[in-house]
Scaffold this motif. Structure first.
Motif, mmCIF file in Angstrom:
data_model
loop_
_atom_site.group_PDB
_atom_site.id
_atom_site.type_symbol
_atom_site.label_atom_id
_atom_site.label_comp_id
_atom_site.label_asym_id
_atom_site.label_seq_id
_atom_site.Cartn_x
_atom_site.Cartn_y
_atom_site.Cartn_z
ATOM 1 N N THR A 108 38.854 79.811 64.347
ATOM 2 C CA THR A 108 38.406 80.801 63.253
ATOM 3 C C THR A 108 38.081 82.503 64.177
ATOM 4 N N GLN A 109 37.718 82.026 65.383
ATOM 5 C CA GLN A 109 37.567 84.049 65.510
ATOM 6 C C GLN A 109 36.552 85.420 65.000
ATOM 7 N N PRO A 110 35.529 84.173 64.078
ATOM 8 C CA PRO A 110 34.233 85.338 63.258
ATOM 9 C C PRO A 110 34.461 86.044 64.167
ATOM 10 N N VAL A 120 32.605 91.178 68.484
ATOM 11 C CA VAL A 120 30.992 92.349 68.092
ATOM 12 C C VAL A 120 30.099 91.358 68.120
ATOM 13 N N ASP A 121 29.288 91.651 69.232
ATOM 14 C CA ASP A 121 28.185 90.943 69.921
ATOM 15 C C ASP A 121 26.999 90.084 69.308
ATOM 16 N N TYR A 122 26.913 88.816 69.548
ATOM 17 C CA TYR A 122 26.236 88.001 68.929
ATOM 18 C C TYR A 122 24.763 88.163 68.445
ATOM 19 N N ALA A 123 23.589 88.298 69.095
ATOM 20 C CA ALA A 123 22.440 89.213 69.075
ATOM 21 C C ALA A 123 22.217 90.465 69.490
ATOM 22 N N GLY A 124 23.195 91.795 68.717
ATOM 23 C CA GLY A 124 23.245 92.781 69.050
ATOM 24 C C GLY A 124 21.879 92.822 68.497
ATOM 25 N N GLU A 125 21.620 94.278 69.116
ATOM 26 C CA GLU A 125 20.273 95.192 68.523
ATOM 27 C C GLU A 125 20.511 95.793 68.232
ATOM 28 N N TYR A 126 21.883 96.220 67.695
ATOM 29 C CA TYR A 126 22.075 97.298 66.502
ATOM 30 C C TYR A 126 23.188 96.941 65.764
ATOM 31 N N TYR A 143 26.706 96.437 64.358
ATOM 32 C CA TYR A 143 27.871 96.485 64.373
ATOM 33 C C TYR A 143 28.180 96.626 66.238
ATOM 34 N N GLN A 144 27.412 96.231 66.614
ATOM 35 C CA GLN A 144 27.014 96.607 68.762
ATOM 36 C C GLN A 144 28.355 96.012 68.847
ATOM 37 N N THR A 145 29.480 96.702 69.677
ATOM 38 C CA THR A 145 30.352 95.863 70.069
ATOM 39 C C THR A 145 30.766 96.344 72.108
ATOM 40 N N SER A 146 31.188 94.964 72.213
ATOM 41 C CA SER A 146 31.162 94.878 73.546
ATOM 42 C C SER A 146 33.197 94.172 73.809
ATOM 43 N N ILE A 147 33.251 95.169 75.138
ATOM 44 C CA ILE A 147 34.650 94.890 75.557
ATOM 45 C C ILE A 147 33.998 94.438 76.963
ATOM 46 N N TYR A 148 35.533 93.074 76.502
ATOM 47 C CA TYR A 148 35.340 92.560 78.213
ATOM 48 C C TYR A 148 36.414 91.897 78.749
ATOM 49 N N PRO A 149 37.314 92.224 79.959
ATOM 50 C CA PRO A 149 37.939 91.698 80.736
ATOM 51 C C PRO A 149 38.214 89.809 80.433
ATOM 52 N N LYS A 150 39.555 89.769 79.854
ATOM 53 C CA LYS A 150 39.852 88.056 79.836
ATOM 54 C C LYS A 150 39.802 87.310 81.021
ATOM 55 N N GLU A 151 40.209 88.235 82.053
ATOM 56 C CA GLU A 151 39.940 87.131 83.681
ATOM 57 C C GLU A 151 38.755 87.948 84.449
ATOM 58 N N HIS A 152 38.329 87.330 85.516
ATOM 59 C CA HIS A 152 37.062 87.372 86.628
ATOM 60 C C HIS A 152 37.204 88.889 87.040
ATOM 61 N N ARG A 153 37.048 89.381 86.870
ATOM 62 C CA ARG A 153 36.552 91.599 87.538
ATOM 63 C C ARG A 153 35.773 91.593 86.826
ATOM 64 N N PRO A 154 34.931 91.661 88.627
ATOM 65 C CA PRO A 154 33.560 91.457 88.557
ATOM 66 C C PRO A 154 32.791 92.918 88.512
ATOM 67 N N SER A 155 34.097 94.331 89.094
ATOM 68 C CA SER A 155 33.624 95.879 89.051
ATOM 69 C C SER A 155 35.361 96.376 88.091
ATOM 70 N N PRO A 174 27.076 89.356 62.504
ATOM 71 C CA PRO A 174 28.238 89.742 63.302
ATOM 72 C C PRO A 174 29.447 89.183 62.874
ATOM 73 N N GLU A 175 29.284 88.131 62.454
ATOM 74 C CA GLU A 175 31.202 87.588 61.581
ATOM 75 C C GLU A 175 31.599 88.620 60.519
ATOM 76 N N GLU A 176 30.200 89.021 59.734
ATOM 77 C CA GLU A 176 30.658 90.373 58.611
ATOM 78 C C GLU A 176 30.882 91.412 59.484
#
Length: 142
Positions: free
Chosen positions: A14-16, A29-35, A37-49, A128-130
């Protein structure tokens, strides 16, 4: 790696909460965002820095950042926002289970009220799903 587990969950049938993705990154969109529409961008692979990204990866990061900010501007009414980089807190091999990421926090969508003002505890009334559905619906320029 908790970030890899999260990626697997976001890429379910579903990728909600998924907003967008490319070959290297995904925005959610963050699951438990403080605000709202709080949105995060992550790398798909391990990238610590963040500093470990080469030119090709940096271009893909810029592409998804621009797309995400455009979706926020068009979908939510051009809010002010903060962008925070969360980089690996550790060096020397202890950060193999970390993915650097950016968190985009739109501001001014809602006004602080009772509980937030009285206790300092943020209340985000937008599921966050909406929020993700609204952001995915934005038509990107050609």
């Amino acid at each position: 790696c908790p970030f890899c587990v999260q990626r697997k969950q976001e890429f379910s049938d579903t990728q909600p909460r998924l907003v967008s993705q490319n070959d290297e990154f995904f925005a959610v969109v963050d699951y438990a965002g403080e605000y709202p529409y709080q949105t995060s961008i992550y790398p798909k692979e391990h990238r610590p820095s963040f500093s470990s990204c080469g030119d090709k990866v940096m271009k893909l990061l810029a592409d998804i950042m621009v797309e995400t900010l455009y979706r926020l501007a068009q979908g939510v009414g051009k809010p002010d926002f903060n962008i925070m980089l969360v980089d690996s807190p550790l060096k020397g091999g202890h950060d193999k289970c970390f993915h650097f990421h950016f968190t985009i926090t739109p501001r001014g969508i809602t006004e602080a009220a009772g509980l937030t003002l009285g206790t300092g505890i943020a209340v985000n009334e937008y599921p966050p799903e909406e929020a993700a559905t609204t952001l995915r619906a934005v038509q990107l320029p050609q």
